[in-house]
Design a protein around this motif. Structure first.
Motif, mmCIF file in Angstrom:
data_model
loop_
_atom_site.group_PDB
_atom_site.id
_atom_site.type_symbol
_atom_site.label_atom_id
_atom_site.label_comp_id
_atom_site.label_asym_id
_atom_site.label_seq_id
_atom_site.Cartn_x
_atom_site.Cartn_y
_atom_site.Cartn_z
ATOM 1 N N ALA A 13 0.842 -1.196 0.000
ATOM 2 C CA ALA A 13 0.000 0.000 0.000
ATOM 3 C C ALA A 13 0.875 1.243 0.000
ATOM 4 O O ALA A 13 0.621 2.207 -0.721
ATOM 5 C CB ALA A 13 -0.919 0.002 1.211
ATOM 6 N N MET A 14 1.956 1.181 0.794
ATOM 7 C CA MET A 14 2.884 2.320 0.814
ATOM 8 C C MET A 14 3.566 2.496 -0.528
ATOM 9 O O MET A 14 3.740 3.603 -1.022
ATOM 10 C CB MET A 14 3.946 2.097 1.905
ATOM 11 N N ALA A 15 3.949 1.351 -1.121
ATOM 12 C CA ALA A 15 4.617 1.415 -2.420
ATOM 13 C C ALA A 15 3.676 2.008 -3.459
ATOM 14 O O ALA A 15 4.078 2.808 -4.298
ATOM 15 C CB ALA A 15 5.076 0.028 -2.842
ATOM 16 N N ARG A 17 1.238 4.052 -2.860
ATOM 17 C CA ARG A 17 1.097 5.471 -2.583
ATOM 18 C C ARG A 17 2.289 6.226 -3.151
ATOM 19 O O ARG A 17 2.146 7.264 -3.790
ATOM 20 C CB ARG A 17 1.013 5.690 -1.073
ATOM 21 N N GLU A 18 3.479 5.642 -2.961
ATOM 22 C CA GLU A 18 4.697 6.271 -3.477
ATOM 23 C C GLU A 18 4.628 6.392 -4.998
ATOM 24 O O GLU A 18 4.958 7.415 -5.581
ATOM 25 C CB GLU A 18 5.930 5.451 -3.078
ATOM 26 N N GLU A 19 4.115 5.308 -5.606
ATOM 27 C CA GLU A 19 4.044 5.312 -7.064
ATOM 28 C C GLU A 19 3.101 6.410 -7.562
ATOM 29 O O GLU A 19 3.386 7.101 -8.522
ATOM 30 C CB GLU A 19 3.577 3.935 -7.542
ATOM 31 N N ARG A 20 1.979 6.540 -6.885
ATOM 32 C CA ARG A 20 1.032 7.585 -7.304
ATOM 33 C C ARG A 20 1.661 8.969 -7.208
ATOM 34 O O ARG A 20 1.532 9.794 -8.102
ATOM 35 C CB ARG A 20 -0.241 7.519 -6.445
ATOM 36 N N TRP A 21 2.340 9.225 -6.085
ATOM 37 C CA TRP A 21 3.017 10.516 -5.916
ATOM 38 C C TRP A 21 4.064 10.708 -7.017
ATOM 39 O O TRP A 21 4.185 11.775 -7.607
ATOM 40 C CB TRP A 21 3.703 10.598 -4.559
ATOM 41 N N ALA A 22 4.838 9.644 -7.273
ATOM 42 C CA ALA A 22 5.914 9.752 -8.261
ATOM 43 C C ALA A 22 5.348 10.093 -9.635
ATOM 44 O O ALA A 22 5.871 10.946 -10.342
ATOM 45 C CB ALA A 22 6.708 8.451 -8.317
ATOM 46 N N TRP A 23 4.240 9.426 -9.981
ATOM 47 C CA TRP A 23 3.625 9.729 -11.274
ATOM 48 C C TRP A 23 3.175 11.175 -11.346
ATOM 49 O O TRP A 23 3.290 11.834 -12.391
ATOM 50 C CB TRP A 23 2.444 8.789 -11.542
ATOM 51 N N TYR B 183 5.034 13.142 0.376
ATOM 52 C CA TYR B 183 6.177 13.239 -0.536
ATOM 53 C C TYR B 183 6.463 14.675 -0.991
ATOM 54 O O TYR B 183 7.612 15.050 -1.178
ATOM 55 C CB TYR B 183 5.974 12.321 -1.753
ATOM 56 N N PHE B 184 5.398 15.444 -1.144
ATOM 57 C CA PHE B 184 5.648 16.824 -1.551
ATOM 58 C C PHE B 184 6.355 17.590 -0.439
ATOM 59 O O PHE B 184 7.280 18.358 -0.695
ATOM 60 C CB PHE B 184 4.346 17.538 -1.943
ATOM 61 N N GLN B 185 5.943 17.338 0.802
ATOM 62 C CA GLN B 185 6.617 18.004 1.934
ATOM 63 C C GLN B 185 8.079 17.570 2.027
ATOM 64 O O GLN B 185 8.945 18.374 2.338
ATOM 65 C CB GLN B 185 5.867 17.698 3.231
ATOM 66 N N ILE B 186 8.314 16.274 1.764
ATOM 67 C CA ILE B 186 9.698 15.786 1.807
ATOM 68 C C ILE B 186 10.543 16.535 0.777
ATOM 69 O O ILE B 186 11.638 17.012 1.059
ATOM 70 C CB ILE B 186 9.752 14.271 1.516
#
Lengths: 306, 281
Positions: A13-15, A17-23, B183-186
Motif C-alpha cells: 500500500a505504501m509502495a 502510494r509512493e508510485e502515485r506521488w511519483a507519477w 512526498y511533496f513536503q519531503i
C-alpha cells in the motif's frame, strides 16, 4: 503468518502510494514529451511520405517514399549536406586548439581564471548578435578583416561572404571562435583529473614531453575528446542561425547553406512541408548513425581512468 | 607542488602565458570591435581604415536603439517568455528530478531514458509538426508556442538536478516519512533547500538559453508584435545595413548581449563548473 501478511500488504500500500506521488511528480515532463516530442516525431514520419503543403489535406496526398527518392537526386540537398560536412572541419581544429590552450592553462600560470573567462565569452554570447557582429567583421568594404588586410598589405581584401569558397572558410573561423571556450573548459576539467603521479612516474622513467603527452595526456582526456566530438557532430548537423543571419538566401549559389537551412527553406519559404519532413527524418537518421558509429568505435580509442 | 620541475620550465611558462594572452585578446577582440563601432560616427566607420578608438565618441546610438518601440517590445516579449517558463518549468523540472532520483515506480528507468533520448532528436525534425500544431491551436499570433512547451519542463535540467539529488542520503527521506511528511513536503522541506545552488545554476543557464533563442521564435511567431529580442535585432540588421547604420546595429547587438554576459561574469564559477561536469559525467 497473519501478521507477516499484514506487513506485506501495508508495504505494498505504501509502495502504491509512493508510485502515485511519483507519477504526479513526473507527469508534466511526461505529458510534454508526448505532446511536443513523441507526437511531432510520429507526425513527421507520416508527413514525410506525403506531398503535403499545409494547405491541402495530409492524408489525401500520401505518396509513399516518393519524397525520399526525389531527395536522392536533389542537387541542393547534396550540396547543403556537403557544406554541412565541410563546416565540420572546424571540429578537429577546435578540439586541437582547445586541448593545447587547456594544457597551457593547466600549468602554474597567473590569471588563468581571467583567461578562461575571456575564451568563454563567445560561448555565452547570443548567436544572433555575434553572427551580426561577424557579418560586420567580414564586410567587404569596411569590415575588420579587410581593414587589417588593407592596413598591412595596402590591397583590398576578398569578399568573404560573397565568395563560394571563402564563405565556408569564414563560417569555419566563426564557428571555431564561438565554440572554442567549451572545448577549453571541458579539456581543462579533464586535465585536472589526471593524477600528478602519472607524470612524475613517467619522468622517472625518462619520458620526454612528447611521450608524456602521447602516452598519458591524450589517452586520459580521450573520454572528454569523445564527448566533445559527439556533441559537436550532433550540433554540426544542425547549423542554421549563423547561415541565415550572415548570408542572403544561403549565399552565392547556395554555397553557405546547410542541411537545416535547406530544410527551413523548403518547408517555410516554399511550403513543401512533406518534403521538408522527409529531409528532417533523413537528418535524424544521419545523426543517429554517426552517433552510433562513434559509440561502437569508442572502444578503439577512448580509455577510462582505471 | 613540484618545485624543481616548475623552476626548469619558467621560460617555457612565460612563452605559454604570452601565447595564451594573445589568444585571449584575439577571442575578445571582435567583441571590443563591436562595442567600439557602436560609439563611432558613420564617417569613421565607413572610412575603410582600421580604427578602434571612437573619435568623437557618440553615445547617441544607444538612446536611439532604446527609443525604438520595436526594440523595447522585443525585450518585453522575451521577458514574457522567460518569467512563466522559468517559474513553472523550473518547478515541474525540479519536482520531476526528485521523482526520478528518490522515488520508486514502475517504468522509471525506461521513462527516464526516453526523456534523455529526446536531447538527441534534432529540433529540425519536430519544428515542422510543432509549427502545424501551434497553428491549429491558434497560438502563432501569441507567445504561447514559446511558453507552453517550456512549462512542461526541461530535460537537461531534470538530468542535472537528478544527478544532484541522487547524491543526497536517502535516510533523510525515511526520517521525514516517519515524521508523517507526505512526498511533496519531503521534497519541499528537505531536498529543495539542499539543491538550491544547483537549481539556481540550472535556472540561470535556462534563462540564457531562452534569451538567446532564435530559431523557435522565427518559426513560431507570425506577428511582428510578438517578436522576441533576437528576432528584432536580426531584423534591425537587415534593415539598417542597407542604410549603412552599423553603429546602430552594433549598439542593438551589444545591448542584446549584455544580460547574458553580466550573468556570466557574476556567476562564472558555478556556470563553468556545471559545464565542466557535463563532460566528465
Amino acid at each position: 503468518m497473519g501478521r507477516k501478511k499484514r506487513v506485506k500488504e501495508k508495504m505494498s500500500a505504501m509502495a502504491k502510494r509512493e508510485e502515485r506521488w511519483a507519477w504526479l511528480f513526473i507527469a508534466a515532463p511526461f505529458i510534454g514529451f508526448l505532446i511536443f516530442m513523441a507526437y511531432p516525431i510520429c507526425f513527421a514520419l507520416f508527413a514525410s511520405m506525403t506531398k503535403w503543403t499545409g494547405m491541402n489535406a495530409l492524408a489525401d496526398n500520401f505518396c509513399g517514399f516518393e519524397n525520399y527518392i526525389a531527395i536522392f537526386t536533389d542537387e541542393k540537398f547534396w550540396k547543403s549536406l556537403g557544406t554541412t560536412i565541410i563546416y565540420m572541419i572546424g571540429i578537429p581544429i577546435g578540439m586541437i586548439l582547445g586541448l593545447l590552450l587547456a594544457m597551457g592553462m593547466n600549468r602554474k600560470i597567473p590569471g588563468v581564471r581571467v583567461l578562461r573567462t575571456m575564451y568563454y565569452v563567445p560561448v555565452v554570447s547570443s548567436l544572433v548578435a555575434v553572427s551580426i557582429l561577424w557579418m560586420w567583421v567580414y564586410n567587404y568594404d569596411y569590415g575588420l578583416f579587410n581593414s587589417i588586410i588593407k592596413a598591412v598589405t595596402g590591397l583590398h581584401g576578398p569578399n568573404w561572404l560573397g565568395d563560394e569558397i571563402l564563405v565556408k572558410v569564414a563560417m569555419i573561423i566563426f564557428m571555431t571562435w564561438k565554440g572554442l571556450g567549451t572545448s577549453i573548459i571541458l579539456y581543462l576539467a579533464g586535465l585536472q583529473n589526471i593524477p600528478r603521479d602519472y607524470y612524475e612516474a613517467a619522468a622517472i622513467d625518462g619520458a620526454n614531453g612528447w611521450e608524456k603527452f602521447k602516452n598519458i595526456t591524450l589517452p586520459l582526456v580521450s573520454p572528454v575528446s569523445f564527448y566533445i566530438l559527439i556533441t559537436s557532430l550532433i550540433g554540426g548537423f544542425q547549423v542554421f542561425v549563423e547561415v541565415q543571419v550572415m548570408t542572403t538566401s544561403g549565399g552565392t549559389n547556395y554555397s553557405a547553406a546547410t542541411i537545416v537551412y535547406y530544410l527551413y527553406d523548403k518547408a517555410f519559404s516554399n511550403g513543401q512541408l512533406g518534403y521538408g519532413c522527409a529531409i528532417a527524418v533523413l537528418l535524424a537518421i544521419i545523426i543517429f548513425i554517426i552517433t552510433a558509429i562513434n559509440f561502437v568505435g569508442q572502444d578503439k580509442w577512448v580509455k577510462t581512468m582505471d | 607542488m613540484n618545485g624543481g620541475y616548475a623552476k626548469k620550465n619558467t621560460t617555457f611558462d612565460i612563452i605559454v602565458f604570452i601565447l595564451l594572452c594573445l589568444g585571449a585578446v584575439t577571442m575578445v577582440f571582435p567583441l571590443i570591435y563591436m562595442v567600439a563601432t557602436s560609439f563611432m560616427t558613420k564617417n569613421q566607420i565607413l572610412s575603410g581604415t582600421l580604427t578602434l578608438i571612437p573619435d568623437p565618441l557618440l553615445i547617441g546610438k544607444y538612446s536611439e536603439v532604446l527609443g525604438k518601440g520595436q526594440f523595447i517590445n522585443g525585450i518585453l516579449n522575451t521577458l514574457k517568455v522567460e518569467i512563466p517558463v522559468l517559474l513553472i518549468g523550473g518547478f515541474t523540472s525540479t519536482i520531476a528530478a526528485f521523482g526520478f532520483a528518490k522515488m520508486n515506480f514502475r517504468g522509471k528507468n525506461a521513462l527516464f531514458l526516453a526523456l534523455l533520448a529526446t536531447i538527441m532528436i534534432p529540433f529540425a525534425v519536430i519544428m515542422i509538426p510543432q509549427y502545424v500544431l501551434f497553428t491549429k491551436l491558434g497560438w502563432t499570433n501569441s507567445l504561447l508556442p514559446l511558453i507552453i512547451p517550456g512549462c512542461f519542463g526541461n530535460v537537461s535540467m531534470i538530468f542535472f538536478l537528478r544527478q544532484n539529488i541522487i547524491g543526497l542520503p536517502t535516510d533523510l527521506m525515511d526520517a521525514a516519512k516517519l515524521d508523517g511528511c507526505n512526498y511533496f513536503q519531503i521534497f519541499y522541506k528537505i531536498f529543495l533547500p539542499l539543491i538550491k545552488g544547483a537549481l539556481g545554476t540550472q535556472l540561470v543557464l535556462w534563462f540564457m538559453l531562452i534569451w538567446n533563442d532564435y530559431l523557435a521564435p522565427t518559426i513560431f511567431l507570425r506577428s511582428e508584435d510578438n517578436w522576441t529580442l533576437q528576432v528584432v535585432i536580426r531584423s534591425f540588421n537587415s534593415y539598417y545595413a542597407i542604410q549603412s547604420d552599423y553603429a546602430l546595429i552594433m549598439a542593438a547587438s551589444t545591448i542584446a548581449m549584455m544580460p547574458t554576459l553580466l550573468l556570466f561574469f557574476l556567476l562564472q564559477n558555478v556556470i563553468i563548473e556545471s559545464i565542466a561536469i557535463s563532460g566528465i559525467k
